[in-house]
Design a protein around this motif. Sequence first.
Motif: not given
Length: 570
Positions: A312, A339, A344, A489
């Motif tokens: 996302r 992040a 990712m 995060v």
Amino acid sequence: MDVRRRMAPPPAVGVPHRKPAGAPRALQAGDALPLPIRHTNLIFSALFAVSLAYLMRRWRAKIRSSIPFHVVSLTEILATFVLVASLIYLLSFFGIAFVQSIVSSTDEDEDFLVASSSSSTTAKPPAPAPPAQCGLLGSADAVSDKMPEEDEEIVAGVVAGKIPSYVLETKLGDCRRAAGLRREALRRITGRQIEGLPLDGFDYASILGQCCELPVGYVQLPVGIAGPLLLDGQRFYVPMATTEGCLVASTNRGCKAIAESGGASSVVLRDAMTRAPVARFPTARQAAHLKAFLEDPANFDTLSVVFNRSSRFGRLQTVQCAMAGRNIYMRFSCSTGDAMGMNMISKGVQNVLDYLQDDFPDMDVISISGNFCSDKKSAAVNWIEGRGKSVVCEAVIKEEIVRKVLKTNVQSLVELNVIKNLAGSAVAGALGGFNAHASNIVSAIFIATGQDPAQNVESSQCITMLEAINDGRDLHISVTMPSIEVGTVGGGTQLASQSACLDLLGVKGANRESPGTNARILATVVAGGVLAGELSLLSALAAGQLVKSHMKYNRSSRDMSKAASLSLTP
Ligand code: ADP
């Protein structure tokens, strides 16, 4: 740790527990007396005997001459006193020794019995006492904790190489127990106690599959606070984990100078993580076709749709290609929310590679990372293009603050920066190292807030600029850092201590309203901390130079011309 009486090593079976001949005599309390104890004993024994003999003779004489016993002379009183005193001495000395000898002979018997009963009936010498065990399920220092039989078997299996150490967490389903057993196996294999490395007080489940494999303990690091750092109108108390003395104090001084001058401000120029896979083609021409395809703006939307499927938060921004012969390096950049983003972006890149394989069947993907990224290595591409957050942070430090807080002057600072941070680093062939000690502050904040410390390599790239402004009175200072790689995060940010440090900064976890804001604020705090650190260290260096110069020239009345020229051209 328990304090226990140390048992004497067991004697060989059937051999009475005796002190070996020639063994050094144990130190005794009597050794502290001015006279050797045997001389004192002799004197008191003689006094006892003489006084007793004298008194007995006197009593016999009194009986013969019918003199009443209560009529005593001065010498008799004195003799009685000597008799009582010497009796007390002799009783206390030999009496205690006698009692001690009884007690110690009982101990010897006990030791002997323990040794006899624990040894086999054969004439084998007894096994040496096992090394102290580190506590497994209780305190790490509880040396005598007995391990349950099941744990003993597991440890023996790990030591013998029959049970892989890495399966313990899965096998036992208890991360603390797994770490304890692994630690015990390590202790037995190496013979090292590692007592200073704590075992308890850490949540081993929180690192499973995420932060660290094969844990046996954790390292303790002090965390200091620099601040308040007045940055973009907010006050930050900056946590720094370090073992370098003066670092926090120095950064704190820089924060003070910044705050008393009205604060610093920052701007995030760019926010994108990068990953650059490398692929090989049969020919350079074919590789060039892929380059043209990836860099064609007409194809960007398609690539974005494929890339963005992975998360996302991961949003493709650019693809930049470089070639080396028939190898192509595709540098993907994407935003990653709060992040840091390595996982990712890797997923997004994999999606794109899978997609490209259909249209470019000759493409041979060599590696998901081809070092053009460039992660955890000093590289010009990060310095020029940026990686993570590219931040500039600036402040104007008033002349008065430079003098009072930093104990130097604007001109000296500006000159030092040019000669050291710019020219000196150019002479050294620096790559993004045009600063005094950016990596000190970056590393300390990274460790405190759970960032990847290895990314300090590119995150510390920084050019520090100092200028005199307002007719040379005030100081403009800035740090430009193109590759600050941070997140709030994922990774180590979720661990208790690190998370608490992020919370202190008000950037813990994901920013729900505006994803990415927390990580960007953290990046500006890193840059602000570096600004403070640069200001303070450069000032210390400038002031140190001034002090030296003053010592050398100002105290010499013979060399005033040099002193004058020094102060004219600082
Ligand atoms: P990294 O990519 O830095 O290694 P991870 O992939 O381990 O980080 O952690 C990011 C995870 O956190 C992803 O699963 C992502 O969906 C989730 N997440 C939740 N909120 C956010 C946010 N605001 N920004 C980024 N990721 C977020």
